[in-house]
Structure formats: C-alpha cells, structure tokens
Design a protein around this motif. Structure first.
Motif, mmCIF file in Angstrom:
data_model
loop_
_atom_site.group_PDB
_atom_site.id
_atom_site.type_symbol
_atom_site.label_atom_id
_atom_site.label_comp_id
_atom_site.label_asym_id
_atom_site.label_seq_id
_atom_site.Cartn_x
_atom_site.Cartn_y
_atom_site.Cartn_z
ATOM 1 N N GLN A 572 0.838 -1.188 0.000
ATOM 2 C CA GLN A 572 0.000 0.000 0.000
ATOM 3 C C GLN A 572 0.884 1.254 0.000
ATOM 4 O O GLN A 572 1.736 1.426 0.864
ATOM 5 C CB GLN A 572 -0.908 0.017 1.229
ATOM 6 N N VAL A 573 0.645 2.125 -0.992
ATOM 7 C CA VAL A 573 1.440 3.345 -1.129
ATOM 8 C C VAL A 573 0.489 4.542 -1.204
ATOM 9 O O VAL A 573 -0.448 4.540 -2.017
ATOM 10 C CB VAL A 573 2.324 3.308 -2.399
ATOM 11 N N PRO A 574 0.689 5.560 -0.371
ATOM 12 C CA PRO A 574 -0.144 6.770 -0.510
ATOM 13 C C PRO A 574 0.175 7.481 -1.817
ATOM 14 O O PRO A 574 1.322 7.469 -2.277
ATOM 15 C CB PRO A 574 0.273 7.622 0.702
ATOM 16 N N TYR A 575 -0.833 8.060 -2.428
ATOM 17 C CA TYR A 575 -0.595 8.744 -3.697
ATOM 18 C C TYR A 575 -1.143 10.172 -3.640
ATOM 19 O O TYR A 575 -2.017 10.508 -2.844
ATOM 20 C CB TYR A 575 -1.208 7.978 -4.869
ATOM 21 N N VAL A 576 -0.601 11.003 -4.537
ATOM 22 C CA VAL A 576 -1.011 12.400 -4.663
ATOM 23 C C VAL A 576 -1.323 12.652 -6.134
ATOM 24 O O VAL A 576 -0.475 12.410 -7.003
ATOM 25 C CB VAL A 576 0.096 13.368 -4.194
ATOM 26 N N ASP A 577 -2.544 13.087 -6.397
ATOM 27 C CA ASP A 577 -2.926 13.434 -7.772
ATOM 28 C C ASP A 577 -2.495 14.875 -8.025
ATOM 29 O O ASP A 577 -3.084 15.826 -7.493
ATOM 30 C CB ASP A 577 -4.433 13.279 -7.942
ATOM 31 N N LEU A 578 -1.424 15.069 -8.823
ATOM 32 C CA LEU A 578 -0.889 16.411 -9.053
ATOM 33 C C LEU A 578 -1.870 17.289 -9.821
ATOM 34 O O LEU A 578 -1.807 18.515 -9.753
ATOM 35 C CB LEU A 578 0.450 16.318 -9.796
ATOM 36 N N ARG A 579 -2.778 16.676 -10.577
ATOM 37 C CA ARG A 579 -3.836 17.468 -11.236
ATOM 38 C C ARG A 579 -4.669 18.212 -10.185
ATOM 39 O O ARG A 579 -5.019 19.375 -10.354
ATOM 40 C CB ARG A 579 -4.756 16.554 -12.052
ATOM 41 N N THR A 580 -4.964 17.506 -9.089
ATOM 42 C CA THR A 580 -5.763 18.119 -8.026
ATOM 43 C C THR A 580 -4.975 19.202 -7.312
ATOM 44 O O THR A 580 -5.489 20.287 -7.021
ATOM 45 C CB THR A 580 -6.211 17.041 -7.024
ATOM 46 N N ILE A 581 -3.691 18.902 -7.041
ATOM 47 C CA ILE A 581 -2.837 19.864 -6.333
ATOM 48 C C ILE A 581 -2.720 21.159 -7.144
ATOM 49 O O ILE A 581 -2.795 22.270 -6.586
ATOM 50 C CB ILE A 581 -1.436 19.263 -6.093
ATOM 51 N N PHE A 582 -2.542 21.019 -8.475
ATOM 52 C CA PHE A 582 -2.360 22.194 -9.321
ATOM 53 C C PHE A 582 -3.667 22.745 -9.877
ATOM 54 O O PHE A 582 -3.654 23.670 -10.704
ATOM 55 C CB PHE A 582 -1.410 21.858 -10.480
ATOM 56 N N ARG A 583 -4.804 22.165 -9.436
ATOM 57 C CA ARG A 583 -6.144 22.653 -9.832
ATOM 58 C C ARG A 583 -6.295 22.717 -11.342
ATOM 59 O O ARG A 583 -6.701 23.733 -11.917
ATOM 60 C CB ARG A 583 -6.408 24.025 -9.212
ATOM 61 N N CYS A 584 -5.942 21.620 -11.991
ATOM 62 C CA CYS A 584 -6.002 21.567 -13.457
ATOM 63 C C CYS A 584 -7.437 21.288 -13.927
ATOM 64 O O CYS A 584 -8.181 20.537 -13.283
ATOM 65 C CB CYS A 584 -5.082 20.467 -13.986
ATOM 66 N N GLN A 585 -7.799 21.892 -15.047
ATOM 67 C CA GLN A 585 -9.108 21.692 -15.653
ATOM 68 C C GLN A 585 -9.000 20.600 -16.716
ATOM 69 O O GLN A 585 -7.925 20.218 -17.150
ATOM 70 C CB GLN A 585 -9.611 22.993 -16.285
ATOM 71 N N GLY A 586 -10.126 20.115 -17.143
ATOM 72 C CA GLY A 586 -10.153 19.122 -18.203
ATOM 73 C C GLY A 586 -10.182 17.714 -17.649
ATOM 74 O O GLY A 586 -10.052 17.463 -16.450
ATOM 75 N N GLU A 587 -10.366 16.744 -18.579
ATOM 76 C CA GLU A 587 -10.530 15.347 -18.196
ATOM 77 C C GLU A 587 -9.194 14.633 -18.208
ATOM 78 O O GLU A 587 -8.306 14.911 -19.022
ATOM 79 C CB GLU A 587 -11.495 14.663 -19.182
ATOM 80 N N LYS A 588 -9.038 13.692 -17.260
ATOM 81 C CA LYS A 588 -7.817 12.893 -17.210
ATOM 82 C C LYS A 588 -7.723 11.994 -18.437
ATOM 83 O O LYS A 588 -8.756 11.583 -18.994
ATOM 84 C CB LYS A 588 -7.820 11.990 -15.966
ATOM 85 N N PRO A 589 -6.517 11.655 -18.867
ATOM 86 C CA PRO A 589 -6.394 10.669 -19.945
ATOM 87 C C PRO A 589 -6.854 9.290 -19.469
ATOM 88 O O PRO A 589 -6.979 9.043 -18.262
ATOM 89 C CB PRO A 589 -4.891 10.690 -20.246
ATOM 90 N N GLU A 590 -7.076 8.392 -20.411
ATOM 91 C CA GLU A 590 -7.587 7.061 -20.062
ATOM 92 C C GLU A 590 -6.596 6.300 -19.178
ATOM 93 O O GLU A 590 -6.994 5.561 -18.278
ATOM 94 C CB GLU A 590 -7.866 6.281 -21.346
ATOM 95 N N HIS A 591 -5.306 6.479 -19.429
ATOM 96 C CA HIS A 591 -4.272 5.851 -18.610
ATOM 97 C C HIS A 591 -3.384 6.948 -18.013
ATOM 98 O O HIS A 591 -3.034 7.905 -18.706
ATOM 99 C CB HIS A 591 -3.414 4.895 -19.454
ATOM 100 N N VAL A 592 -3.041 6.796 -16.755
ATOM 101 C CA VAL A 592 -2.166 7.763 -16.081
ATOM 102 C C VAL A 592 -0.923 7.036 -15.593
ATOM 103 O O VAL A 592 -0.894 5.806 -15.493
ATOM 104 C CB VAL A 592 -2.879 8.455 -14.896
ATOM 105 N N ASN A 593 0.099 7.822 -15.297
ATOM 106 C CA ASN A 593 1.349 7.252 -14.788
ATOM 107 C C ASN A 593 1.530 7.614 -13.314
ATOM 108 O O ASN A 593 1.260 8.754 -12.907
ATOM 109 C CB ASN A 593 2.545 7.789 -15.581
ATOM 110 N N LEU A 594 1.971 6.650 -12.547
ATOM 111 C CA LEU A 594 2.303 6.874 -11.144
ATOM 112 C C LEU A 594 3.825 6.828 -10.984
ATOM 113 O O LEU A 594 4.460 5.830 -11.349
ATOM 114 C CB LEU A 594 1.656 5.810 -10.248
ATOM 115 N N ILE A 595 4.377 7.902 -10.474
ATOM 116 C CA ILE A 595 5.821 7.975 -10.220
ATOM 117 C C ILE A 595 6.017 7.887 -8.714
ATOM 118 O O ILE A 595 5.585 8.773 -7.965
ATOM 119 C CB ILE A 595 6.418 9.281 -10.770
ATOM 120 N N VAL A 596 6.643 6.802 -8.250
ATOM 121 C CA VAL A 596 6.839 6.579 -6.820
ATOM 122 C C VAL A 596 8.160 7.225 -6.408
ATOM 123 O O VAL A 596 9.230 6.842 -6.886
ATOM 124 C CB VAL A 596 6.851 5.071 -6.482
#
Length: 655
Positions: A572-596
């Motif tokens: 189990q790894v905590p994650y941070v959605d940088l889109r949320t942190i930076f208040r980005c508009q628009g829809e996420k792509p179908e696949h996203v990348n997680l950088i640990v």
C-alpha cells in the motif's frame, strides 16, 4: 600588475588558512617540532610576498610574529597558550590588514606591542647577550629553471634568488643557452640557474620559498653534502673551472677524490639531464569555474534543442550525430562538475577555530574531529552551508556538551567531542554533526510544543516528529539566553537554508549519549537528470534521484477517496494526484502514470498524465516572486523554449 595583485590576494587568503590550520594543529601537539617549523615556514613565505606587493606594515607585523616562533624553534622559549591565542588573533588581524590596504586600524599598535613583548630577542638585555646555538647545516644543489612566461603575472626570479641568499651562504651558476638569436621579449624568461646553498633549513623549508611559483618553473632540490664546501678554496676553484651543468655527482666525486682530478672524471659519470615533469596541478579562480559551468549549462540546453529538432526531421545521419553530441555533452558536464566540487575540509578549519574559541567562552573543554574531509560538494553548496553549520555547532557546544565537572560526575571524559562526518550516499552527500553530550530532552520539547500550540496532547508522534518541532521559528528549550544561543532563531534558519539547497535535515538523540544532526544534500545545484512529465499539457521535471519506480494504471484506479492509497507490487502506497494539487481543468487521460518517489523509508506515488522522456535539466532560480511556493525548487528551459518547473518531491511529501 592588477592581475598579479589579484593573485597575491588569492594566495594570501590560502596562506592565512594554512597558517590558522597549522596553529590549531600545533595546539593539539605542542611538542611537535615539525609543526612549529610549518608555522614558521608559512609566516616566512607570507612575509616576503606581502613586502613584494607593497604591504610593508603587514610584512613588518608578520616579521615580529615570525620572530616569536623562531625563538621557539631554537628553544629560546617554550610554546605557551598565550602565544597560540595571540597567533590565532594575529591571523584575523592580518586578514583585516589585507582587506583594508591603506587603512591601519587602531588595534594594530596594541597587537604589535603584544607580539614584541613575547619575542625573547627583543627582551634580552644588551649587556648580557645570549650566545647563539651553533647549528650544523647542509649544502643543497637547486636547479631552478623558470618557464618562459614566468614574469607575465608579476613574478620575478631575482626576488627568489635574493630570498635564497637570505637562507645562508650561496653560489649561483647562470645558464644563457636558451637566449634567442633575435630580439628579446622583455616579458619572457630565458635564464636558468644551478644554485648551491649552505643552510640550516631542510628541503621543505627551501621549497617553501618557491610556494607561489612552483607550478611555473622546473625545480629540483637535492642534498649535496653534510659540510659547507663553499668555504673550501679548492672547491671554489673547481666551480670556477667547471663549464658544464652542476650536479650532485660532481660534488660527490670532489668529496671522495682529489679535487684536481674531479673535472675529467665527472664528465663520464654525469647522467644526461632529464626534464622533470612538474605539471601535476594548476590553480584556477572561482570566477573561471563559474563561467565554465554557465557555458556547460547553456550547452546542455542547446543540446536539448538539437535533440528536439532531430526528432522532428527524422534524418538517420543527423540522429547519429545528435546521439554522439549528447554523449559528449554529458561527459563534459560530468567533468565540469568534478572541477567545481570542493572538499568538506575547505570548511573544517573555520569550524575548528569556532569550536576552540566558543568552548573557551563557555568554559568547556571540547575537541573537534573530522571524518571524511575529502568528501566533495558543489562550491555553491559549500558557500551556502557555512552559516547553517555554524548554528548547528554552536547549539552542540551550548546545549549539548556539558561542563567538565558535570561530565565527570556522569563518568564521562571531561573533554567533550564534536565530530563532523561526511560520506556519499548515491547521488547525495550526508553530513553528520555528532556530539557526545547530554542529548535532547524529548519531554521538554514535547511540553514546549504543547505550550506553543504546535501539537495537541492527544497526538501520537514519533521521536523524529517531536524533534522536528525544534526547527519551528521561535522554538527554544533553553532555560536562559546566552551569547551563543537560546533565542530560538537558529534552527529554523538552518532548516530553511537546507531546504533551499534541496536538502533534508533530521535529528537523532539519546539521553546522556549525545545528539546527531544529519544533513542530506545533493552533489550539485546546477544540472540534474530528471523525468519530463506532462500534467494537463503543462511540462514538469521530476529529479531522477528521488524516483523509485514508475507505473502505468487506469485512471479509475486514481480517484479521490478517504485514504488516498493504492496497492503497487503488493504494497500500500499513498498517492497524490498532481492534477488536483495544481487545480487543473479538463478530463484525465484514459491511462495515467504513477511515479513513486522515496524519501528515507517513506514512499509516495505522484499521479501525472504522461511520462515524456528522460531529460537533463539546467536549473534556474524562480526569483523573488515565487520564493515562498512549496512545490518547485526551480525551473528549466526546454529545447522548444518553453519553461518547465522542477518539482521538489520532498516538499510535496511533507505537504
């Protein structure tokens, strides 16, 4: 002459550092005659150079200080704590005299009077002179051949020959076979010499006369005889008649055989002259290194632009050239980095002096030790590290190390120890300041944190989290304020400075065993290797040194919930959605990348839209407007001219 004067200022600063270091070493081993000689040699070298550049009052002051240690060398007086203290104060005084060339401070006369009072020769009555102790010297053969450009920076071989004449009895053999047939250039040196000197100095003492110019000449110093052959008429006649290069073989044959037969015998025995390669190191000013690093940084940016252009053209031959250029730029970058690195020992003399002076002011006995002094860091980091380290050392001396009588009651050595330890850890350097003092009272820190409203009584915090309160502005557990510490304005400055260097700081402490303050710093601040990522069409750089692994997941796997946890490789790894942190508009792509990213034992996954490529980033400061932001350590210019922020994953993990 301005260039030569600048070189003198640089060399003078190095000599003062060497002198300070030598005096501190002498304090630790007062019976070490070699260390006394080292102090004397540095003073003698500096005195002659200062007078050469018109600092007569500095030369006179150093001469009297030199006389004190000359008395110690000849056993006319014993080394005392007063002499060592005045010698260290004199180092500070000389630095001030050099900075203010045309202004002599009021304290100069008082300092000079103190030094004259310590000189035995100045205090010996004239009616009862002390008979000098007869010393047995040696005859040395010196080959001194200045390079052709020797005089272009203001150096003069005649000054050196004059200094050698002051060491004892001297004989010169001048060679003119390098003189050109045509017009002479007055800035070039064509003469060279073989020099016989009978002196009580050893080889190191003679070599110190050439300290400033040893990399600008061919220099060989050999012991020729245990007696003064220059006093013998037959030897002087041999020197007059002998027309070839002087050699130790000539002198040895003279000693062993009849001088009349020497000249013919030696011609067969003398080996052919072999050039001695003295080019081991060169001295370069920091300004030149900074210019080199700026050029390399711009070259890295230009190479990135070339790579981008090559990708759009799709020409195989151009791709091969670009790949080769990228490899060469990377090699050049690494070599330029290695030049800009300085050893930690560059700061250790300043710290050693601080510990000595502060421990005396606190009536404590403290020794300072350095482990891993040859560990290297970027020059800019070294410069910005000095003040934070001074704060840490002051706290260790004031709050950590106990008074001698207290330590004895605890069964400890009355002399406390502060140890600076440096070592590499991957692409980082770890600095540890360890003391064997009383340690930190965790309960007092906790109570102070509750009193300041930094924590609640129901909080369950680890030792590491409790010690972190010490870095809060205004936080202090000192019972009284001293000249050294206690106002709560030190450790928060330290934390801020280390964070600005893209570093980390943590504290470990055991009651009555001591405290360790650990700094984790990057090797360099200028250029990093990173991943270029895309978040809502904006580009960012994440440093490779902080990345553990990368994963591709469906966008549904990264969605807001109560825990913000994701399972990766069964963990189990905590994650941070940088889109949320930076208040980005628009829809996420179908696949996203997680950088640990990994910090010590902690892992956090950062969600980005895409990983574009590996990228060498030339870091530029963000400026005053953005100095208070919490997520970026700088910015870089991409090959297409766009700006990408360099994310500071450590700060994001803390947030």
């Amino acid at each position: 002459m301005d260039k030569a004067h600048g070189k003198f200022l640089q060399e003078a600063a190095e000599l003062m550092d060497d002198l300070e270091k030598a005096v501190l070493r002498l304090e630790q081993a007062p019976q070490d005659k070699e260390q006394v000689e080292e102090v004397f040699r540095v003073m003698h070298t500096f005195k002659g150079t200062a007078k050469m550049f018109g600092y007569d009052h500095v030369g006179e002051f150093t001469h009297h200080l030199e006389s004190v240690f000359d008395d110690i060398r000849h056993n006319k007086q014993a080394l005392s704590d007063e002499i060592l203290t005045i010698a260290l104060r004199s180092v500070d005084h000389i630095r001030g005299l050099i900075r203010q060339r045309d202004h002599v401070p009021a304290a100069h006369a008082e300092m000079l009077a103190q030094i004259k009072r310590l000189t035995v020769s100045n205090n010996t009555p004239e009616e009862a002179p002390v008979a000098p102790t007869a010393e047995v010297g040696k005859l040395y053969l010196i080959h001194f051949a200045p390079h052709v450009d020797f005089m272009r920076d203001g150096s003069n071989p005649l000054y050196l020959l004059d200094d050698l004449a002051g060491l004892g009895e001297i004989h010169l053999r001048t060679y003119t076979d390098k003189l050109p047939d045509g017009v002479l250039n007055l800035d070039e040196t064509y003469l060279y010499w073989d020099i016989l000197v009978y002196t009580t100095r050893d080889v190191a003492g003679i070599r110190s006369e050439f300290m400033f110019v040893e990399d600008q000449c061919e220099l060989r110093i050999n012991e020729a005889s245990d007696r003064n052959l220059l006093d013998e008429a037959s030897f002087r006649e041999l020197l007059f008649q002998y027309t070839e290069r002087l050699s130790c073989e000539l002198i040895q044959v003279y000693v062993e055989k009849d001088a009349v037969k020497t000249a013919g015998a030696v011609r067969e025995q003398r080996p052919a002259h072999q050039r001695h390669d003295s080019y081991q190191t060169i001295k370069v000013t920091y300004d030149k290194i900074d210019k080199l690093m700026n050029i390399v940084s711009e070259l890295v940016t230009t190479q990135a632009r070339l790579t981008l252009f090559t990708g759009s053209v799709r020409n195989q031959e151009l791709e091969e050239i670009t790949e080769n250029v990228e490899k060469l730029v990377r090699q050049l970058r690494d070599e330029a980095f290695s030049i800009s690195l300085l050893p930690i020992s560059h700061l250790s003399v300043r710290f050693e002096r601080l510990v000595r002076d502060t421990s005396r002011a606190l009536s404590k006995q403290i020794r300072f030790e350095t482990i891993g002094g040859d560990t290297e860091l970027d020059k800019k980091i070294i410069e910005n590290l000095a003040d934070p380290m001074l704060h840490i050392l002051r706290n260790s001396m004031d709050h950590g190390i106990e008074l001698p009588e207290v330590r004895e009651r605890k069964g400890k050595d009355p002399v406390g120890t502060i140890r600076l330890k440096a070592y590499y850890a991957g692409t980082n350097v770890i600095l540890e300041v360890q003391d064997d003092g009383a340690g930190i009272d965790k309960q007092r820190v906790w109570q102070k944190a509750l009193q300041l409203g930094l924590a609640h009584a129901t909080d369950r915090l680890s030792d590491h989290e409790i010690y972190d309160f010490i870095f809060h502005p205004g936080f202090s557990t000192a019972r009284q304020i001293t000249d050294v510490s206690g106002r709560g304005v030190g450790m928060d400055v330290v934390k801020r400075a280390i964070v600005n260097l893209r570093g980390e700081i943590e504290i470990e402490s055991v009651p009555d065993r001591g405290t360790t303050i650990r700094l984790k710093l990057p090797l360099s601040l200028s250029i990093i290797d990173g991943l270029l990522v895309d978040i809502a069409k904006a580009k960012y750089i994440i440093p490779l040194t902080t990345i553990d692994k990368c994963y591709a997941v469906d966008r549904d796997a990264v969605c807001p919930d109560m825990n913000d946890l994701i399972v990766l490789d069964g963990e189990q790894v905590p994650y941070v959605d940088l889109r949320t942190i930076f208040r980005c508009q628009g829809e996420k792509p179908e696949h996203v990348n997680l950088i640990v990213a990994k910090q010590d034992e902690r892992k956090v996954a950062f969600a980005v839209d895409r990983i574009l490529d590996e990228y060498q980033a030339v870091i530029k400061p963000l400026g005053k407007i953005y100095k208070d932001q919490d997520f970026a350590s700088g910015a870089t210019i991409l090959g297409n001219g766009a700006v990408a922020l360099v994310l500071d994953t450590n700060r994001l993990m803390e947030l």
